[in-house]
Design an enzyme around this catalytic site. Structure first.
Site, PDB file in Angstrom:
ATOM      1  N   ASP A  13       0.866  -1.186   0.000  1.00 29.79           N
ATOM      2  CA  ASP A  13       0.000   0.000   0.000  1.00 29.79           C
ATOM      3  C   ASP A  13       0.901   1.234   0.000  1.00 29.79           C
ATOM      4  OD1 ASP A  13      -2.259   1.698   0.351  1.00 29.79           O
ATOM      5  OD2 ASP A  13      -1.979   1.694   2.517  1.00 29.79           O
ATOM      6  N   SER A  14       0.309   2.386  -0.284  1.00 25.20           N
ATOM      7  CA  SER A  14       1.057   3.632  -0.206  1.00 25.20           C
ATOM      8  C   SER A  14       1.381   4.025   1.238  1.00 25.20           C
ATOM      9  CB  SER A  14       0.256   4.757  -0.855  1.00 25.20           C
ATOM     10  OG  SER A  14      -1.010   4.848  -0.245  1.00 25.20           O
ATOM     11  N   CYS A  76      -4.088  -1.138  -2.068  1.00 21.60           N
ATOM     12  CA  CYS A  76      -4.212   0.310  -2.197  1.00 21.60           C
ATOM     13  C   CYS A  76      -5.067   0.562  -3.424  1.00 21.60           C
ATOM     14  CB  CYS A  76      -2.827   0.930  -2.389  1.00 21.60           C
ATOM     15  SG  CYS A  76      -2.844   2.672  -2.852  1.00 21.60           S
ATOM     16  N   GLU A 156      -6.751   9.671   9.845  1.00 22.57           N
ATOM     17  CA  GLU A 156      -5.420   9.710  10.466  1.00 22.57           C
ATOM     18  C   GLU A 156      -5.389  10.634  11.678  1.00 22.57           C
ATOM     19  OE1 GLU A 156      -2.238   9.747   7.579  1.00 22.57           O
ATOM     20  OE2 GLU A 156      -2.833   7.696   7.087  1.00 22.57           O
ATOM     21  N   CYS A 188     -11.323   2.993  -0.662  1.00 21.36           N
ATOM     22  CA  CYS A 188     -10.033   3.412  -0.111  1.00 21.36           C
ATOM     23  C   CYS A 188      -9.874   2.653   1.193  1.00 21.36           C
ATOM     24  CB  CYS A 188     -10.026   4.921   0.138  1.00 21.36           C
ATOM     25  SG  CYS A 188      -8.611   5.505   1.092  1.00 21.36           S
ATOM     26  N   THR A 189      -8.665   2.120   1.420  1.00 20.31           N
ATOM     27  CA  THR A 189      -8.491   1.249   2.595  1.00 20.31           C
ATOM     28  C   THR A 189      -8.587   1.989   3.934  1.00 20.31           C
ATOM     29  OG1 THR A 189      -6.122   1.466   2.231  1.00 20.31           O
ATOM     30  CG2 THR A 189      -7.163  -0.552   1.446  1.00 20.31           C
ATOM     31  N   HIS A 190      -8.608   3.321   3.886  1.00 23.45           N
ATOM     32  CA  HIS A 190      -8.827   4.058   5.133  1.00 23.45           C
ATOM     33  C   HIS A 190     -10.306   4.065   5.535  1.00 23.45           C
ATOM     34  CE1 HIS A 190      -4.776   5.642   4.856  1.00 23.45           C
ATOM     35  NE2 HIS A 190      -4.938   6.365   5.943  1.00 23.45           N
TER      36      HIS A 190
END
Lengths: 270, 270
Positions: A13-14, A76, A156, A188-190
């Site tokens: 992932d990034s 990602c 975040e 989006c993985t977030h």
């Protein structure tokens, strides 16, 4: 058929978001070894150009292939959207799975009306990759996409249930909801960390597709078909590589992974 | 004394934010040539480790020194906070100015009560660089710092006067305002775009220090002292280098620069 393939699964992932996929893999395939790479020195990718993302992705894949992975998982959405072909070219025949393929399949299976929403970063939305993948599976669906660039920084910051996040979600979801979708892909993985809030904002009327879980399921199937499962029942090795370890990294990472993160190592790419 | 020093001023930042400093320089020193570097492939720096920021900074400075700049301006608070010494070591005697020194000086001049607030990225706040710079100028001041990690993405989303931004600002400013400060330093080059909203949220009772303007002023003084001003009255050259040109870059860049951006070129570092 190799019944003891203990080579690790490579997940990348990034940044830290892909750890939600690792978490789902640990649950679904508890005996597999996993090596993770997160490009935390250059995160986020979602606001960068296709050429730059391809170049960074190539460096990550080279790194993981040297670690003799038996499969690659693009955890990602941005990389999956713009550089999946490049990864498959480099993979030399080992299975490559990605969150977009898995998320598209889950969305097509979940929708009743055929109206599907996709929320993701700007680059993912602009790539049109979800719409392509969904239409490929079922040409009778309609896809409505919305970029949500503030969701990553909100997650975040840890404002998972904050009034600011709620207002932001209302603003972003407005244009998707007006299309009467019954399913929304968290592209989006977030975003899975915002699932409770998004359920609330959409009053529980929408099926939210979390591609972490569906990617883990697709990986289990693909490894079984290819005879690549690790059938030894030992304690698995998990190794986490990142290109930077900033302040609070461990805290944020463990929020995504849902457990403590040992064997964390910093490496420089590029 | 060289009265025709037409070498450019080198200005750099982790991304586009430093263009607010370029804009102030264009106004204050309209005959100077300027070369800008923005590390848009690896932006943002504010959430990354000190070691990684130092390494990236070194690459940028090497790039600018090759372009024969006569001065270096660190137009990024995060770089100024953690890597200014490294830049000065590399500069080989040419003047190095930075937004923190300039902002600290302006804050000390502006405060009446001696109670100063600083808002900035997490890395800048954690470095304590503003508090050190302010105390160095006047040991009788008190400094209260607050990290505002959501301001950069909010500015880049263009939500300069949005309810979400207002609520976020109220949340962040609460802990600063409770300390009865009369001056707040905008310790990130993105923040000047939020000045109208921040003035509103603080009901106009606070002096907001915009380090872009104060950095341009300090640069003018230093170049004059060193006999490095360009006294030719020609049309200046502006050259903008970035490490990535993502979607909407031109739009966002011109929002910061306040005018159109020509001579934009992409280069790869590292």
């Amino acid at each position: 058929m190799n019944t003891m393939d203990c080579r690790p699964i490579g997940v990348f992932d990034s940044g830290v978001g892909g750890l939600t996929v690792v978490r789902a893999l640990m649950d679904r395939l508890p005996f597999e070894n996993i090596v993770y790479f997160g490009d935390t020195a250059r995160v986020p990718y979602g606001v960068k150009s296709v050429g730059t993302i391809e170049q960074f992705t190539q460096q990550i894949v080279e790194f993981l292939l040297k670690r003799e992975v038996k499969a690659l998982i693009i955890a990602c959405n941005t990389i999956a959207a713009v550089a999946a072909d490049r990864v498959r070219q480099m993979a030399g025949g080992i299975p490559v799975l990605d969150v977009i393929e898995a998320g598209a399949l889950a969305a097509v299976e979940a929708t009743k009306t055929g109206d599907i929403g996709v929320i993701a970063t700007s680059t993912t939305v602009n790539s049109n990759a979800y719409a392509r993948a969904i239409h490929h599976l079922n040409p009778n669906t309609r896809v409505y996409s919305q970029a949500c660039p503030l969701f990553v920084p909100l997650v975040e910051e840890g404002w998972l249930d904050h009034e600011v996040t709620r207002l932001t979600a209302l603003e972003y979801m407005k244009s998707v909801l007006v299309e009467d979708v019954d399913t929304v892909v968290l592209g989006c993985t977030h975003y899975p960390l915002l699932k409770p809030l998004l359920t609330d904002v959409t009053e529980g009327r929408i099926t939210l597709v979390d591609s972490a879980v569906t990617t883990a399921e697709a990986t289990a199937q693909r490894l079984a078909e290819a005879g690549l499962l690790n059938r030894s029942r030992g304690v698995p090795d998990y190794h986490f590589y990142v290109s930077d370890i900033p302040l609070r990294f461990q805290t944020i990472g463990e929020r995504f992974l849902g457990r403590s993160m040992r064997d964390l190592e910093m490496v420089k790419l590029g």
